[in-house]
Enzyme design. Sequence first.
Site, mmCIF file in Angstrom:
data_model
loop_
_atom_site.group_PDB
_atom_site.id
_atom_site.type_symbol
_atom_site.label_atom_id
_atom_site.label_comp_id
_atom_site.label_asym_id
_atom_site.label_seq_id
_atom_site.Cartn_x
_atom_site.Cartn_y
_atom_site.Cartn_z
ATOM 1 N N LYS A 1 0.837 -1.197 0.000
ATOM 2 C CA LYS A 1 0.000 0.000 0.000
ATOM 3 C C LYS A 1 0.875 1.251 0.000
ATOM 4 C CE LYS A 1 -3.739 -0.524 2.472
ATOM 5 N NZ LYS A 1 -4.259 -0.805 3.832
ATOM 6 N N ARG B 1 -3.107 3.052 8.458
ATOM 7 C CA ARG B 1 -3.466 1.889 7.641
ATOM 8 C C ARG B 1 -2.330 0.879 7.585
ATOM 9 N NH1 ARG B 1 -4.767 4.696 2.044
ATOM 10 N NH2 ARG B 1 -5.977 2.796 1.700
ATOM 11 N N GLY C 1 -8.340 -7.704 4.319
ATOM 12 C CA GLY C 1 -9.184 -7.872 5.491
ATOM 13 C C GLY C 1 -8.512 -8.504 6.704
ATOM 14 N N MET D 1 -5.721 -7.364 8.423
ATOM 15 C CA MET D 1 -5.154 -6.454 9.420
ATOM 16 C C MET D 1 -6.006 -5.194 9.509
ATOM 17 S SD MET D 1 -1.137 -7.082 8.918
ATOM 18 C CE MET D 1 -1.227 -6.534 7.262
ATOM 19 N N ARG E 1 -3.462 -1.634 -6.419
ATOM 20 C CA ARG E 1 -2.643 -2.851 -6.351
ATOM 21 C C ARG E 1 -3.063 -3.759 -7.491
ATOM 22 N NH1 ARG E 1 -5.677 -4.501 -0.948
ATOM 23 N NH2 ARG E 1 -7.700 -4.908 -1.839
ATOM 24 N N HIS F 1 -5.399 -42.356 -1.547
ATOM 25 C CA HIS F 1 -5.654 -43.048 -2.804
ATOM 26 C C HIS F 1 -6.734 -42.336 -3.610
ATOM 27 C CE1 HIS F 1 -7.581 -46.129 -5.363
ATOM 28 N NE2 HIS F 1 -6.315 -46.477 -5.583
ATOM 29 N N SER G 1 14.150 -42.069 -13.498
ATOM 30 C CA SER G 1 12.932 -41.300 -13.268
ATOM 31 C C SER G 1 12.691 -41.311 -11.768
ATOM 32 C CB SER G 1 11.763 -41.933 -14.014
ATOM 33 O OG SER G 1 10.590 -41.212 -13.728
ATOM 34 N N CYS H 1 8.352 -38.851 -11.963
ATOM 35 C CA CYS H 1 7.030 -39.389 -12.281
ATOM 36 C C CYS H 1 6.156 -39.557 -11.054
ATOM 37 C CB CYS H 1 7.168 -40.715 -13.019
ATOM 38 S SG CYS H 1 7.973 -41.983 -12.037
ATOM 39 N N TYR I 1 12.542 -33.920 -18.016
ATOM 40 C CA TYR I 1 11.086 -33.832 -18.118
ATOM 41 C C TYR I 1 10.426 -34.071 -16.771
ATOM 42 C CZ TYR I 1 10.902 -38.957 -17.974
ATOM 43 O OH TYR I 1 11.018 -40.263 -17.595
HETATM 44 P P1 ADP Z 1 -7.582 -2.356 3.595
HETATM 45 O O1 ADP Z 1 -6.157 -2.687 3.473
HETATM 46 O O2 ADP Z 1 -8.364 -3.302 4.450
HETATM 47 O O3 ADP Z 1 -8.208 -2.093 2.266
HETATM 48 P P2 ADP Z 1 -7.318 0.473 3.922
HETATM 49 O O4 ADP Z 1 -6.148 0.960 4.683
HETATM 50 O O5 ADP Z 1 -7.213 0.548 2.458
HETATM 51 O O6 ADP Z 1 -7.654 -0.984 4.412
HETATM 52 O O7 ADP Z 1 -8.556 1.300 4.416
HETATM 53 C C1 ADP Z 1 -9.860 0.893 4.154
HETATM 54 C C2 ADP Z 1 -10.666 2.023 3.557
HETATM 55 O O8 ADP Z 1 -10.654 3.127 4.408
HETATM 56 C C3 ADP Z 1 -10.123 2.541 2.256
HETATM 57 O O9 ADP Z 1 -10.577 1.804 1.198
HETATM 58 C C4 ADP Z 1 -10.683 3.937 2.204
HETATM 59 O O10 ADP Z 1 -11.985 3.910 1.689
HETATM 60 C C5 ADP Z 1 -10.722 4.323 3.645
HETATM 61 N N1 ADP Z 1 -9.583 5.184 3.956
HETATM 62 C C6 ADP Z 1 -8.368 4.835 4.405
HETATM 63 N N2 ADP Z 1 -7.581 5.916 4.545
HETATM 64 C C7 ADP Z 1 -8.321 6.970 4.164
HETATM 65 C C8 ADP Z 1 -8.080 8.367 4.060
HETATM 66 N N3 ADP Z 1 -6.911 8.889 4.378
HETATM 67 N N4 ADP Z 1 -9.078 9.145 3.627
HETATM 68 C C9 ADP Z 1 -10.269 8.630 3.300
HETATM 69 N N5 ADP Z 1 -10.570 7.333 3.364
HETATM 70 C C10 ADP Z 1 -9.606 6.505 3.800
HETATM 71 MG MG MG Z 2 -7.747 -0.842 1.044
#
Ligand code: ADP
Ligand code: MG
Length: 909
Positions: A26, A96, A105, A107, A346, A476, A800, A867, A887
């Site tokens: 990120k 974040r 989802g 962390m 990403r 099996h 083999s 094999c 192979y």
């Molecule tokens: P994840 O990795 O679970 O996607 P994010 O860090 O991307 O978590 O945050 C989840 C959501 O929170 C983002 O998709 C965005 O919509 C919102 N968000 C995160 N940081 C900001 C920010 N600085 N301003 C506005 N929205 C934010």
């Molecule tokens: Mg995100």
Amino acid sequence: MSKYVYFFGSGKAEGRADMKDLLGGKGANLAEMTNIGLPVPAGFTITTEVCTYYYGHDHSYPPELKAEVADAMRRTEAAMGAKFGDPKNPLLVSCRSGARVSMPGMMDTVLNIGLNESTLRGLIDKTGNERFAWDSYRRFVQMYGDVVLGLKPQSKNEIDPFEQIMEELKHSKGVKLDTELTTDDLKELVRRFKKAVKERTGKDFPEDAYDQMWGAIGAVFGSWMNDRAIVYRRQYGIPHDWGTAANICSMVFGNMGDDSCTGVAFTRDPATGEKVFYGEYLINAQGEDVVAGIRTPKKIAELQKDMPPVYKQLDEIRNILEKHYRDVQDIEFTVQKGKLWMLQTRNGKRTGFAAVRFAVDMVQEGLIKKEEALSASRIPPDDLNQLLQPLFDPEAKRRAIAAGQLLAKGINAGPGAATGRIKFHAEDAEAWVHKHGRGNPDARVILVRRETSPEDIRGMQAADGILTAFGGASSHAALVSRQMGKVCIVGCGALNIDYAKGTVAVADKVLRDGDWISIDGFTGEVLAGQVATKPSEVVQVLIDKTLKPDQSRVYQQFAQLMKWADEARKLRVRTNADKPKEAADAVAFGAEGIGLCRTEHMFFEGNRIDAMREMILATNVEARKKALEKLLPYQRGDFEGIFKAMQGRPVTIRTLDPPLHEFLPHAADQQRELSAKIGVPVDVIARRVQELHEANPMLGHRGCRLGIVYPEITEMQCRAIFEAACNVQKAGTKVEPEIMIPLVGFLPELKAQAKIVHDVAKEVFAAKRVTVPYLVGTMIELPRACVVADQIAQEAQFFSFGTNDLTQTTLGMSRDDYGSFIRYYMEHDIVSRDPFQTIDADGVGGLMRMGVEKGRSTRSDLKVGICGEHGGDPDTVKFCHKIGLNYVSCSPFRVPIARLAAVQAALAK
Ligand code: ADP
Ligand code: MG
Ligand code: MG
């Protein structure tokens, strides 16, 4: 000196996309988007090294960190024209998480950090929007309480206190949606939220902005080691010591009214691969609202009407990002009062179908080169499976689950979807299919058993799917299903199978012989009743030949990709096949030869098993030879079929391998039946079965040890092979047999068996007046064979690796028994992979390396292959490329996967 903090903002960033190891995915991409001029709110990334330090130093930070963060915060404030914690002109931030590879989802993220009673006033004055400010505040208290103060429920039974308060308030106000709450309602929510925090933690909710921020940073680093994240990493082979980065990012607000929104999108459709903008957004919302499903979001196309200029800009950014990253992107964005902000990008996760389509389309668009299209990050080889397996119609499955048809979940051992009638015995399955005629929808059968054994082969062949209550991914049932390309679920412990009553029960639901059942080998789900399926288009074209190539885009793209793969790979790909049909299917899938033709399955068909049993029961050579003579024509016919199907490609045939007792009947009534058939007294049969009993058959009288003690067996098999070879060659088809002697550990074993092969060859060639080129080699499947490979190569013209047995004998783990502890081993990080699925590179792989080196030191042109079941595993294929094998050989349906893995190995730097 280390640098722990990387700033991004005002069009310039200290980081770059290629710094994912340090900045996490990120952080690196926020930096990259900033650098290429996209609108990203300013902020900074605290590196993964800090996370590593944090865990190495009792949850504390490097001393320099505070000052670096303060400096980066000053630059962020300058870029955004606001001040963190300032009551008049407050800057809010999010904190974040973000590891090297995305762990969706797993962390935590906290939004709206920096809000307190006084900055709230500032935010209201600054925006003139009281409702928005309170909405942000209640979201902040809730998120911070959940994530940082630990009020989030840890199990399904607990309730989130904030959600409960929210529900109560909505209920008492008679509203459904958050957006319907008034400013006063939101104020009341904040009050109740804070009260809940005080009650639960004994402390007041933190007011100081910096305290809040450091609390959130600690929570993000802490979330790296939460259970969910650990389990996820184990599943995807992500090392625990990578750590996560923490990103502090200026807040932008999608909840400022109807000219604001938040959304997520893919630059192309990640399910089908179609080149359309694909995504959703929610007006007047923040953060995870879209994903959380609180309100139903709108399709991205509608943004064109809702906010035309924003849509136009976003669509341009979609193009810019694809051109820049040269791959499909998964993006997150927010619109604040008509201004678009990019919050994340990403590489998008995709289905196998989409992966192939993206890759081929992008080459044709000139966006990427063929070599890139083939890379493992774009198409994990296993994902090709999805293109080969029948599928449940997704809508039909959804309806079935909604109707309560889901019975249980097992281990998904053979991908695909199958629906059929329950049959508990192989013979019943076969008889049913025979009676109704294959192809008739009513003839479809799911073989449901506690476990399967070699005698069930034909029933398994007849069945559309196999479901067992016991056994693991290399039992099996799993092994054979994969070889046959059958849908298979194993180890479904919830099933209570009663063979006597002919029932299978899960709790109080009981299904009977003949009832319909459906199994999803992609997910391991078992459903009662019928669910509609269809064969994959690729199979319809290549195998069933019911679809023309030009009628299927999926097929054409698959074929295109495979053609590119074949142009660049070094490793050849063969197949493991015992039957002409299997061999022909494998060739259709691109097999370049047979790497393992097992001969034992051939003895189970029809009357052959009786002759085989007669041979085993014989008490002297003469009687044995007489029985073998009966088997000869059958074997010869089988080999002729296979040679014809292979059309001149090399065919490696293994001489008899399993212990003889596997062929004899063990039950008293079956012994009586046999006695009547072949005229041997029943007590003689019983005694012979007793004699052949072994405490540990895996290490007993099997492999070449049979041919050593009973040379006439090898002799008959060789005669069958060479007579077949001569006949087929005479009829105009080239033949290239390679005779493979199993389980050799001592050079004299191979010498003795090779002598028989050569003698028989000479004799047959003289009688038939033709010669056929052939090789004699051995299966390397004992540690001793690897250690003395230089000696064995004096006689062997090829090796083999039989990695199933080599793994058993090297690890001292029986593949029939390791299931009881291997999962524990993996969950406790003793081994990272199942050694019977992916080669144990250090141990078994080390022996293989030694075997290759020593073998080629004696015979430099020694042909070497693999094999074992491992031959179709992509990581093993890559390993085989690395140690210089010629192979790999795998089951027919894995041939395309191995071809792709082979080219990825060749292209990897
Ligand atoms: P994840 O990795 O679970 O996607 P994010 O860090 O991307 O978590 O945050 C989840 C959501 O929170 C983002 O998709 C965005 O919509 C919102 N968000 C995160 N940081 C900001 C920010 N600085 N301003 C506005 N929205 C934010
Ligand atoms: Mg995100
Ligand atoms: Mg073996």
